[in-house]
Design a protein around this motif. Structure first.
Motif: not given
Ligand code: SAH
Length: 276
Positions: A88-96
């Motif tokens: 499981v990952a988290l994409d921070c400040g993922s934008g689009i």
């Protein structure tokens, strides 16, 4: 931080404290800092060019560099990942959702996105929908959180990798430190952060237009220390246009253990097995 810096108009600061005092020295200024930072992105198109400041064409090079880095880390730290051990990952400040769509979704079973600009997050949701080939049953986006990082607290123990790319410059040093301290609790045992950022040659550069700062390698390392994080591995991104800032990737761990154990997990496992 005892490093001097400048803003984009050439105004110089003796050190970071002086700059932060001027920029966010009281609650009103701090609110304004974050409001203007967000306002900058709210005015841009939800496109790859939009989130990459007009440099959409560096996307492929960026993703390739990230993929090599990520693969080496996954092999070392999560050699047993797979069906019984979903990642499981988290994409921070993922934008689009550029990084999730082009990279993370291929390696992680679930990816959460956190992004304060709602029209970006909505674009991410669309492009990651199964009908747009953005997901499958075993590799899918799970949660979309529309909040800025300084207000975000991840669920405890959920993530193997927390990816932070091209957004942490919006956070003040204090919020940087408290974000990472909170986010550490969001990691599974052995989980890591990957921070990919523009790097100033020395000190820092304050961008008055989008209210962000570009920090030097020394500056980052000092902040990691304050967060209780260790740079387990780092790598320079290559192949970007000359006029852009150099870009670095850091893999950050909560434990200071660049040891045999992490480098040769298979050897250790077989040793353990033969011992039982
Ligand atoms: N990481 C993405 C987007 C980069 S653009 C990529 O690499 O494609 C920078 C992003 O940071 C924008 O989506 C912007 O909305 C977001 N951002 C700005 N301020 C932020 C904050 N305080 N917390 C989290 N994200 C922020």
């Amino acid at each position: 931080m005892e490093v001097s810096g400048a803003d984009t108009d050439g105004h110089e600061f003796k050190n970071a404290e002086e700059m932060w005092m001027e920029q966010v020295g009281n609650p009103t200024k701090r609110t304004q800092w974050y409001r203007e930072g967000l306002g900058y992105w709210q005015g841009l198109d939800a496109s790859v060019d939009g989130v990459l400041g007009g440099y959409g064409y560096v996307n492929d090079t960026d993703i390739m560099g990230s993929e090599v880095f990520l693969k080496s880390i996954l092999a070392e730290r999560f050699p047993f990942a797979g069906k019984d051990r979903p990642l499981v990952a988290l994409d921070c400040g993922s934008g689009i959702g550029r990084v999730t769509k082009n990279l993370l979704i291929r390696y992680f079973n679930e990816v959460d996105l956190v992004e304060p600009v709602s029209h970006f997050l909505e674009a991410a949701r669309q492009s990651l929908a199964p009908e747009n080939n953005g997901a499958s049953d075993v590799h899918k986006p799970a949660n979309f959180f529309c909040v800025p990082l300084q207000e975000f607290t991840p669920d405890a123990g959920r993530y193997d990798v927390i990816w932070v790319q091209w957004c942490i410059g919006h956070l003040t040093d204090d919020d940087f430190i408290s974000f990472f301290r909170r986010a550490k609790l969001g990691l599974k045992a052995g989980g890591i952060f990957i921070l990919k950022e523009n790097i100033a040659k020395s000190g820092f550069i304050l961008d008055k237009e989008d209210r962000s700062i570009t920090r030097s390698d020394v500056y980052y390392k000092d902040l990691f220390h304050h967060c209780g994080l260790y740079a387990y591995k780092s790598r320079d991104q290559t192949g970007f246009p000359e006029e852009l800032f150099p870009v670095k990737m850091y893999a950050l761990t909560t434990e200071n253990k660049p040891s045999e154990e992490l480098l040769h997990p298979i050897t250790l496992l077989s040793l353990n097995e033969s011992a039982t």
